[in-house]
Motif scaffolding. Sequence first.
Motif, PDB file in Angstrom:
ATOM      1  N   GLY A   2      83.723 -53.401 -39.053  1.00 20.37           N
ATOM      2  CA  GLY A   2      82.611 -54.108 -38.428  1.00 20.37           C
ATOM      3  C   GLY A   2      82.153 -53.452 -37.142  1.00 20.37           C
ATOM      4  O   GLY A   2      80.951 -53.347 -36.874  1.00 20.37           O
ATOM      5  N   THR A   3      83.113 -53.000 -36.338  1.00 16.83           N
ATOM      6  CA  THR A   3      82.770 -52.323 -35.088  1.00 16.83           C
ATOM      7  C   THR A   3      82.034 -51.024 -35.382  1.00 16.83           C
ATOM      8  O   THR A   3      81.025 -50.706 -34.744  1.00 16.83           O
ATOM      9  CB  THR A   3      84.044 -52.051 -34.259  1.00 16.83           C
ATOM     10  OG1 THR A   3      84.657 -53.308 -33.968  1.00 16.83           O
ATOM     11  CG2 THR A   3      83.727 -51.317 -32.971  1.00 16.83           C
ATOM     12  N   TYR A   4      82.520 -50.285 -36.365  1.00 20.34           N
ATOM     13  CA  TYR A   4      81.859 -49.026 -36.746  1.00 20.34           C
ATOM     14  C   TYR A   4      80.426 -49.290 -37.212  1.00 20.34           C
ATOM     15  O   TYR A   4      79.493 -48.603 -36.794  1.00 20.34           O
ATOM     16  CB  TYR A   4      82.654 -48.323 -37.847  1.00 20.34           C
ATOM     17  CG  TYR A   4      81.912 -47.145 -38.430  1.00 20.34           C
ATOM     18  CD1 TYR A   4      81.816 -45.946 -37.721  1.00 20.34           C
ATOM     19  CD2 TYR A   4      81.293 -47.236 -39.670  1.00 20.34           C
ATOM     20  CE1 TYR A   4      81.122 -44.862 -38.242  1.00 20.34           C
ATOM     21  CE2 TYR A   4      80.603 -46.156 -40.197  1.00 20.34           C
ATOM     22  CZ  TYR A   4      80.514 -44.983 -39.478  1.00 20.34           C
ATOM     23  OH  TYR A   4      79.811 -43.921 -39.988  1.00 20.34           O
ATOM     24  N   LEU A   5      80.232 -50.289 -38.064  1.00 20.90           N
ATOM     25  CA  LEU A   5      78.898 -50.609 -38.572  1.00 20.90           C
ATOM     26  C   LEU A   5      77.981 -51.040 -37.430  1.00 20.90           C
ATOM     27  O   LEU A   5      76.821 -50.626 -37.369  1.00 20.90           O
ATOM     28  CB  LEU A   5      78.974 -51.696 -39.647  1.00 20.90           C
ATOM     29  CG  LEU A   5      77.643 -52.105 -40.259  1.00 20.90           C
ATOM     30  CD1 LEU A   5      76.942 -50.917 -40.913  1.00 20.90           C
ATOM     31  CD2 LEU A   5      77.863 -53.225 -41.277  1.00 20.90           C
ATOM     32  N   THR A   6      78.499 -51.845 -36.503  1.00 19.14           N
ATOM     33  CA  THR A   6      77.709 -52.271 -35.351  1.00 19.14           C
ATOM     34  C   THR A   6      77.258 -51.075 -34.528  1.00 19.14           C
ATOM     35  O   THR A   6      76.081 -50.962 -34.161  1.00 19.14           O
ATOM     36  CB  THR A   6      78.534 -53.233 -34.466  1.00 19.14           C
ATOM     37  OG1 THR A   6      78.878 -54.378 -35.243  1.00 19.14           O
ATOM     38  CG2 THR A   6      77.761 -53.667 -33.234  1.00 19.14           C
ATOM     39  N   ASP A  11      73.486 -47.601 -32.306  1.00 19.95           N
ATOM     40  CA  ASP A  11      73.346 -46.291 -31.674  1.00 19.95           C
ATOM     41  C   ASP A  11      72.576 -45.281 -32.508  1.00 19.95           C
ATOM     42  O   ASP A  11      71.797 -44.494 -31.967  1.00 19.95           O
ATOM     43  CB  ASP A  11      74.726 -45.721 -31.334  1.00 19.95           C
ATOM     44  CG  ASP A  11      75.509 -46.621 -30.397  1.00 19.95           C
ATOM     45  OD1 ASP A  11      74.895 -47.474 -29.713  1.00 19.95           O
ATOM     46  OD2 ASP A  11      76.755 -46.496 -30.360  1.00 19.95           O
ATOM     47  N   THR A  12      72.786 -45.269 -33.801  1.00 18.14           N
ATOM     48  CA  THR A  12      72.151 -44.265 -34.651  1.00 18.14           C
ATOM     49  C   THR A  12      70.765 -44.698 -35.113  1.00 18.14           C
ATOM     50  O   THR A  12      69.833 -43.902 -35.124  1.00 18.14           O
ATOM     51  CB  THR A  12      73.038 -43.965 -35.877  1.00 18.14           C
ATOM     52  OG1 THR A  12      74.320 -43.543 -35.411  1.00 18.14           O
ATOM     53  CG2 THR A  12      72.441 -42.879 -36.750  1.00 18.14           C
ATOM     54  N   TYR A  13      70.650 -45.977 -35.478  1.00 14.05           N
ATOM     55  CA  TYR A  13      69.396 -46.444 -36.069  1.00 14.05           C
ATOM     56  C   TYR A  13      68.573 -47.325 -35.139  1.00 14.05           C
ATOM     57  O   TYR A  13      67.465 -47.725 -35.484  1.00 14.05           O
ATOM     58  CB  TYR A  13      69.673 -47.183 -37.387  1.00 14.05           C
ATOM     59  CG  TYR A  13      70.252 -46.261 -38.423  1.00 14.05           C
ATOM     60  CD1 TYR A  13      69.441 -45.375 -39.114  1.00 14.05           C
ATOM     61  CD2 TYR A  13      71.611 -46.255 -38.688  1.00 14.05           C
ATOM     62  CE1 TYR A  13      69.970 -44.509 -40.058  1.00 14.05           C
ATOM     63  CE2 TYR A  13      72.151 -45.393 -39.632  1.00 14.05           C
ATOM     64  CZ  TYR A  13      71.325 -44.521 -40.308  1.00 14.05           C
ATOM     65  OH  TYR A  13      71.847 -43.657 -41.239  1.00 14.05           O
ATOM     66  N   GLY A  14      69.106 -47.653 -33.960  1.00 16.30           N
ATOM     67  CA  GLY A  14      68.372 -48.464 -33.008  1.00 16.30           C
ATOM     68  C   GLY A  14      68.130 -49.893 -33.478  1.00 16.30           C
ATOM     69  O   GLY A  14      67.190 -50.545 -33.047  1.00 16.30           O
ATOM     70  N   ILE A  15      69.005 -50.383 -34.347  1.00 16.81           N
ATOM     71  CA  ILE A  15      68.888 -51.751 -34.849  1.00 16.81           C
ATOM     72  C   ILE A  15      69.825 -52.624 -34.028  1.00 16.81           C
ATOM     73  O   ILE A  15      71.047 -52.484 -34.114  1.00 16.81           O
ATOM     74  CB  ILE A  15      69.244 -51.827 -36.348  1.00 16.81           C
ATOM     75  CG1 ILE A  15      68.286 -50.959 -37.163  1.00 16.81           C
ATOM     76  CG2 ILE A  15      69.227 -53.277 -36.837  1.00 16.81           C
ATOM     77  CD1 ILE A  15      68.694 -50.791 -38.614  1.00 16.81           C
ATOM     78  N   GLU A  16      69.248 -53.515 -33.220  1.00 17.73           N
ATOM     79  CA  GLU A  16      70.065 -54.396 -32.393  1.00 17.73           C
ATOM     80  C   GLU A  16      70.941 -55.257 -33.299  1.00 17.73           C
ATOM     81  O   GLU A  16      70.465 -55.886 -34.228  1.00 17.73           O
ATOM     82  CB  GLU A  16      69.171 -55.277 -31.530  1.00 17.73           C
ATOM     83  CG  GLU A  16      69.922 -56.081 -30.523  1.00 17.73           C
ATOM     84  CD  GLU A  16      69.015 -56.876 -29.602  1.00 17.73           C
ATOM     85  OE1 GLU A  16      69.537 -57.786 -28.939  1.00 17.73           O
ATOM     86  OE2 GLU A  16      67.807 -56.595 -29.562  1.00 17.73           O
ATOM     87  N   THR A  17      72.232 -55.270 -33.000  1.00 15.56           N
ATOM     88  CA  THR A  17      73.211 -55.888 -33.888  1.00 15.56           C
ATOM     89  C   THR A  17      74.175 -56.772 -33.110  1.00 15.56           C
ATOM     90  O   THR A  17      74.620 -56.402 -32.026  1.00 15.56           O
ATOM     91  CB  THR A  17      74.012 -54.785 -34.616  1.00 15.56           C
ATOM     92  OG1 THR A  17      73.103 -53.899 -35.256  1.00 15.56           O
ATOM     93  CG2 THR A  17      74.952 -55.358 -35.642  1.00 15.56           C
ATOM     94  N   ILE A  18      74.484 -57.934 -33.678  1.00 13.00           N
ATOM     95  CA  ILE A  18      75.509 -58.818 -33.137  1.00 13.00           C
ATOM     96  C   ILE A  18      76.709 -58.726 -34.075  1.00 13.00           C
ATOM     97  O   ILE A  18      76.559 -58.872 -35.287  1.00 13.00           O
ATOM     98  CB  ILE A  18      75.015 -60.278 -33.079  1.00 13.00           C
ATOM     99  CG1 ILE A  18      73.848 -60.404 -32.108  1.00 13.00           C
ATOM    100  CG2 ILE A  18      76.157 -61.217 -32.693  1.00 13.00           C
ATOM    101  CD1 ILE A  18      73.169 -61.764 -32.149  1.00 13.00           C
TER     102      ILE A  18
END
Length: 87
Positions: A2-6, A11-18
Motif C-alpha cells: 500500500g505504501t509503495y502504491l501510494t 510521486d510518479t503520476y501526480g495522483i493525490e492519494t490517501i
Amino acid sequence: MGTYLTELLNDTYGIETIHHEGVYDLVDGKLDRSMAYELAEPQIQKILAENPSIEVVIDLHRDGVAEGTGGRDQGEAYGSDHVLQRA
C-alpha cells in the motif's frame, strides 16, 4: 504494498492519494474476515465524506494469493484486489 502504491501514484503520476491502513479482519485478536467489509464501511464512508473529490477506492488485500484466486500476467501472480470507482 500500500505504501509503495501510494508513493507511485503520488510521486510518479501526480495522483493525490490517501493511504488508509485500518485493520478490519481481527476480532478479539483473532483473524476473522467474515465481517471485514461491514467493519470497514463506516470509516471508508467517513473518509469519502471528508474528501468528496475522491473518485476511486482501491481495496488492496494484505493476504497472499490463494490457489485458484487472482491470476497471472506474463507469468507474474497477482491477487484478488478490488478497485471501486465512485459515481
